[in-house]
Design a protein around this motif. Structure first.
Motif, mmCIF file in Angstrom:
data_model
loop_
_atom_site.group_PDB
_atom_site.id
_atom_site.type_symbol
_atom_site.label_atom_id
_atom_site.label_comp_id
_atom_site.label_asym_id
_atom_site.label_seq_id
_atom_site.Cartn_x
_atom_site.Cartn_y
_atom_site.Cartn_z
ATOM 1 N N GLY A 177 0.999 -1.122 0.001
ATOM 2 C CA GLY A 177 0.030 0.178 -0.020
ATOM 3 C C GLY A 177 0.782 1.166 0.123
ATOM 4 O O GLY A 177 2.146 1.324 0.645
ATOM 5 N N GLY A 178 0.499 2.350 -0.613
ATOM 6 C CA GLY A 178 1.537 3.725 -0.625
ATOM 7 C C GLY A 178 2.643 3.328 -1.259
ATOM 8 O O GLY A 178 3.411 4.374 -1.189
ATOM 9 N N TYR A 179 2.841 2.458 -2.011
ATOM 10 C CA TYR A 179 4.235 2.277 -2.498
ATOM 11 C C TYR A 179 5.354 1.968 -1.332
ATOM 12 O O TYR A 179 6.466 2.181 -1.441
ATOM 13 C CB TYR A 179 4.839 3.062 -3.555
ATOM 14 C CG TYR A 179 4.129 2.955 -4.992
ATOM 15 C CD1 TYR A 179 4.568 1.891 -5.670
ATOM 16 C CD2 TYR A 179 3.067 3.742 -5.415
ATOM 17 C CE1 TYR A 179 3.954 1.367 -6.767
ATOM 18 C CE2 TYR A 179 2.340 3.569 -6.660
ATOM 19 C CZ TYR A 179 2.700 2.335 -7.237
ATOM 20 O OH TYR A 179 2.274 2.095 -8.477
ATOM 21 N N SER A 193 -4.454 -1.125 -5.094
ATOM 22 C CA SER A 193 -4.067 0.230 -4.929
ATOM 23 C C SER A 193 -2.365 0.264 -5.566
ATOM 24 O O SER A 193 -2.320 -0.271 -6.589
ATOM 25 C CB SER A 193 -4.182 0.901 -3.645
ATOM 26 O OG SER A 193 -3.809 2.467 -3.904
ATOM 27 N N ALA A 194 -1.679 0.653 -4.694
ATOM 28 C CA ALA A 194 -0.139 0.423 -5.273
ATOM 29 C C ALA A 194 0.025 -0.917 -5.276
ATOM 30 O O ALA A 194 0.739 -1.352 -6.258
ATOM 31 C CB ALA A 194 0.643 0.919 -4.290
ATOM 32 N N ILE A 237 -3.104 2.240 -8.903
ATOM 33 C CA ILE A 237 -2.287 3.552 -9.035
ATOM 34 C C ILE A 237 -1.215 3.374 -10.011
ATOM 35 O O ILE A 237 -0.326 3.271 -9.621
ATOM 36 C CB ILE A 237 -1.954 4.107 -7.792
ATOM 37 C CG1 ILE A 237 -2.980 4.041 -6.843
ATOM 38 C CG2 ILE A 237 -1.237 5.300 -7.975
ATOM 39 C CD1 ILE A 237 -4.097 5.231 -6.856
ATOM 40 N N ILE A 239 -1.118 10.868 3.055
ATOM 41 C CA ILE A 239 -0.507 9.487 3.600
ATOM 42 C C ILE A 239 0.512 9.790 4.358
ATOM 43 O O ILE A 239 1.594 10.322 3.731
ATOM 44 C CB ILE A 239 -0.312 8.619 2.146
ATOM 45 C CG1 ILE A 239 -1.528 8.539 1.444
ATOM 46 C CG2 ILE A 239 0.316 7.145 2.856
ATOM 47 C CD1 ILE A 239 -1.418 7.557 0.165
ATOM 48 N N ARG A 272 -3.975 7.676 6.935
ATOM 49 C CA ARG A 272 -4.757 8.786 6.173
ATOM 50 C C ARG A 272 -5.218 9.616 6.803
ATOM 51 O O ARG A 272 -6.052 9.408 7.804
ATOM 52 C CB ARG A 272 -5.306 7.647 5.287
ATOM 53 C CG ARG A 272 -4.589 6.381 4.445
ATOM 54 C CD ARG A 272 -5.735 5.293 3.887
ATOM 55 N NE ARG A 272 -5.226 4.875 2.799
ATOM 56 C CZ ARG A 272 -5.985 5.245 1.638
ATOM 57 N NH1 ARG A 272 -6.836 5.873 1.440
ATOM 58 N NH2 ARG A 272 -5.405 4.580 0.340
ATOM 59 N N LYS A 287 -7.155 14.789 -4.933
ATOM 60 C CA LYS A 287 -5.868 15.163 -5.042
ATOM 61 C C LYS A 287 -5.864 16.509 -5.814
ATOM 62 O O LYS A 287 -6.627 17.103 -6.613
ATOM 63 C CB LYS A 287 -5.128 14.234 -5.807
ATOM 64 C CG LYS A 287 -5.049 12.877 -5.155
ATOM 65 C CD LYS A 287 -4.315 12.015 -5.689
ATOM 66 C CE LYS A 287 -4.140 10.580 -5.059
ATOM 67 N NZ LYS A 287 -3.389 9.515 -5.333
ATOM 68 N N PHE A 316 0.399 13.178 -8.898
ATOM 69 C CA PHE A 316 1.406 12.239 -8.500
ATOM 70 C C PHE A 316 2.764 12.749 -8.720
ATOM 71 O O PHE A 316 3.237 12.575 -7.701
ATOM 72 C CB PHE A 316 1.222 11.009 -9.746
ATOM 73 C CG PHE A 316 -0.285 10.467 -9.807
ATOM 74 C CD1 PHE A 316 -0.511 9.394 -8.483
ATOM 75 C CD2 PHE A 316 -1.375 10.961 -10.215
ATOM 76 C CE1 PHE A 316 -1.832 8.921 -8.345
ATOM 77 C CE2 PHE A 316 -2.792 10.424 -10.012
ATOM 78 C CZ PHE A 316 -2.864 9.457 -9.234
ATOM 79 N N GLU A 335 4.443 9.105 -4.822
ATOM 80 C CA GLU A 335 5.262 8.769 -6.093
ATOM 81 C C GLU A 335 6.570 9.265 -6.362
ATOM 82 O O GLU A 335 7.450 8.850 -6.957
ATOM 83 C CB GLU A 335 4.190 8.904 -7.239
ATOM 84 C CG GLU A 335 3.074 7.984 -7.336
ATOM 85 C CD GLU A 335 1.943 8.407 -6.356
ATOM 86 O OE1 GLU A 335 2.015 9.658 -5.765
ATOM 87 O OE2 GLU A 335 1.019 7.467 -5.993
ATOM 88 N N ASP A 345 -8.703 8.151 -5.844
ATOM 89 C CA ASP A 345 -7.295 8.281 -5.822
ATOM 90 C C ASP A 345 -6.630 8.364 -6.918
ATOM 91 O O ASP A 345 -5.498 8.766 -7.161
ATOM 92 C CB ASP A 345 -6.743 6.964 -4.831
ATOM 93 C CG ASP A 345 -7.130 7.166 -3.499
ATOM 94 O OD1 ASP A 345 -8.208 7.759 -2.899
ATOM 95 O OD2 ASP A 345 -5.926 7.007 -2.896
ATOM 96 N N HIS A 375 -11.958 3.874 -2.758
ATOM 97 C CA HIS A 375 -10.667 3.304 -3.130
ATOM 98 C C HIS A 375 -10.365 2.149 -2.101
ATOM 99 O O HIS A 375 -10.705 2.304 -0.978
ATOM 100 C CB HIS A 375 -9.529 4.268 -2.602
ATOM 101 C CG HIS A 375 -8.280 4.005 -3.126
ATOM 102 N ND1 HIS A 375 -7.855 3.845 -4.371
ATOM 103 C CD2 HIS A 375 -7.106 3.924 -2.178
ATOM 104 C CE1 HIS A 375 -6.648 3.559 -4.432
ATOM 105 N NE2 HIS A 375 -6.220 3.619 -3.163
HETATM 106 C C1 DHB Z 1 -2.129 4.374 -2.635
HETATM 107 C C2 DHB Z 1 -2.929 5.478 -2.853
HETATM 108 C C3 DHB Z 1 -2.728 6.713 -3.422
HETATM 109 O O1 DHB Z 1 -3.665 7.624 -3.701
HETATM 110 C C4 DHB Z 1 -1.495 6.779 -3.957
HETATM 111 O O2 DHB Z 1 -1.292 7.706 -4.723
HETATM 112 C C5 DHB Z 1 -0.633 5.694 -3.958
HETATM 113 C C6 DHB Z 1 -0.814 4.482 -3.375
HETATM 114 C C7 DHB Z 1 -2.318 3.049 -2.086
HETATM 115 O O3 DHB Z 1 -3.375 3.394 -1.198
HETATM 116 O O4 DHB Z 1 -1.522 2.258 -1.918
#
Ligand code: DHB
Length: 490
Positions: A99-101, A186-187, A229, A254, A264, A364, A369, A378, A442, A472
């Protein structure tokens, strides 16, 4: 020599006795190194063997993340079948927890934290799947010297290495490594798609070699991808194409605690004049990108946009939203308060796209991004071992508000499935299930739509839809997910 090793490191094959540092891990699966676990699904107790924290490369950079948990239904060890699967034929469900990279430790079967229901891994086990859950490095991972070790393309390289480990051990492990089904949200959904798109591509070879990944194929059978994403180098323009003109936002910030649990937080605001200008500039770039892909719908109609952002591609996106509304209506959802949907005789006949996007709302700020101040997740993903964050689009670099550099073109490419799908030297997965909720803001709805169209146009089997009023998230329709996985394996 190995006395200092803790349980997670049991598959060590050689240790350097002079320095007490581990130099190599075995790639061979140890069938004896498991614990027996039980869990309850739908009132039924299931028993399975848990092989946990297996290092899946010979020369890991980070053994907190480059590890995999493998779970096998106990029935398979006495020759019993589960449904139509047995010890040799069971597909391997391969969910990542990214999640979220951020860096991700491997998941395990259990109850979903939010819903309290069995998670995807547990449901998969109950249906006779072998489950292999990989961990992967992420954008914040650092070594003892403070160098970043998980910047792009580390996470996808790790997932490929885990797939290679499963192939390498296919003969001695339960399950069929030719039937690996990746899942993520997501990621993690982006990485799942990337894994499926880029099978066996040579681009990742030097990275895999350096890790000591098994010398095996890394293509997979099928992809499940929720809320991906992805297409990051075009995601800003796609976002502004959809949300241009919507100037109020509820932004998600995040961050993570010291254990990398993602936090979050919602912040409300209105775009500044400068941000509106950025939105206008970015949205103006999107039609050229869409048109350059030369995609068609299933009837062969070209999917294009004119310079104002209108055209068949927009109608195509709208058609998925209308299909979703129809499905909701058919299952008894009351849509009568949504004045932007036209319903005649139980049929959704039209939808006011602008009002629908108002209803979805902007989350956003531009650029969504490739942040112009390098503060987005990112930006950090595209850092280097010594640079925390970089740009990954020309627009971001040219309009940067801080001192900055651009990520290597090769790395930007390696993170984008669209560059690989159906290309020479690549084995793209045959089966795809892609989901994007109709109120997920997202990323742009255009992103999964382009991914799906690209796959379908390249001859792959795609099940794409937008679940109604879903925000999301992922894994919210496990019965349907596993009906689909069963159907493609059969
Ligand atoms: C995730 C959510 C995002 O909005 C993003 O830009 C990158 C990753 C996530 O939930 O993994």
């Amino acid at each position: 020599v190995c006395g200092f090793l803790s349980a997670p490191l049991m598959n060590v094959s050689a240790a350097n006795s002079d320095t007490n540092t581990i130099t190599k891990y075995s790639l061979k699966f140890n069938s004896n190194n498991y614990t027996e676990e039980t869990a309850t699904v739908d009132g039924k107790t299931i028993t399975y063997r848990a092989y946990e924290k297996i290092v899946y490369v010979k020369n890991p950079v980070d053994t907190k993340y480059e590890i995999m948990n493998i779970y096998v239904p106990e029935e398979y060890y006495d020759g019993t079948s589960i449904g139509s699967y047995n010890v040799d034929t069971a597909p391997i469900f391969f969910p990542n927890t990214v999640g979220g990279y951020m860096p991700a430790e491997p998941g395990s079967p259990g109850l979903d934290e939010r819903s309290g229901e069995p998670n995807a891994a547990l449901v998969a086990l109950s249906k006779g799947y072998v489950v292999a859950e990989p961990g992967a490095r992420g954008r914040t991972t650092q070594n003892e010297s403070g160098e970043y070790t998980g910047k792009a393309p580390a996470a996808i390289v790790d997932l490929k290495a885990a797939v290679r480990y499963l192939r390498y051990n296919d003969k001695i492990m339960p399950g069929d490594a030719e039937k690996i089904i990746s899942n993520g949200t997501s990621a993690g959904g982006a990485l799942s798609a990337l894994l499926g798109a880029t099978g066996n591509s040579k681009d990742y070879d030097s990275y895999l070699k350096k890790l000591g990944a098994a010398n095996e194929r890394d293509d997979i059978f099928a992809v499940s991808s929720y809320a991906a994403i992805t297409d990051l180098d075009h995601a800003d323009m796609a976002y502004e194409w959809l949300f241009n003109g919507i100037n109020d936002y509820k932004k998600l910030v995040i961050s993570s605690d010291t254990d990398y649990h993602i936090q979050r937080e919602m912040v409300e605001g209105t775009l500044t004049e400068d941000q509106i200008q950025v939105s206008n500039e970015l949205s103006a770039l999107f039609p050229n990108y869409v048109n350059s892909l030369k995609l068609t719908d299933s009837n062969g109609t070209p999917l294009t946009l004119n310079k104002n952002g209108n055209g068949t591609f927009k109608e195509y996106v709208k058609s998925f939203v209308m299909d979703s509304a129809q499905k909701a209506l058919d299952s008894g959802t009351d849509l009568s308060s949504l004045t932007w949907i036209t319903i005649k005789g139980g049929k959704v006949t039209d939808l006011d796209f602008d009002q629908y996007i108002q209803y979805v709302g902007r989350m956003k700020t531009p650029s969504a991004f490739d942040g112009l101040d390098l503060t987005n997740a990112e930006n950090e993903l595209f850092g280097t071992s010594t640079t925390k964050a970089q740009h990954f689009t020309q627009y971001g670099l040219e309009n940067s508000t801080v001192s900055s550099t651009l990520a290597d073109a090769s790395v930007i490419k390696m993170l984008n499935p669209l560059y690989y799908i159906g290309t020479k030297g690549t084995t793209t997965s045959s089966y795809w299930r892609i989901r994007q909720g109709t109120v997920d803001n997202d990323t742009s709805l255009a992103v999964p739509t382009l991914l799906s169209a690209k796959l379908e146009n390249s001859g792959f089997n795609v099940d794409f839809s937008m679940p109604w009023d879903q925000s999301h998230g992922g894994d919210y329709d496990l019965d349907e997910l596993f009906d689909w996985t069963d159907s493609i394996v059969a």
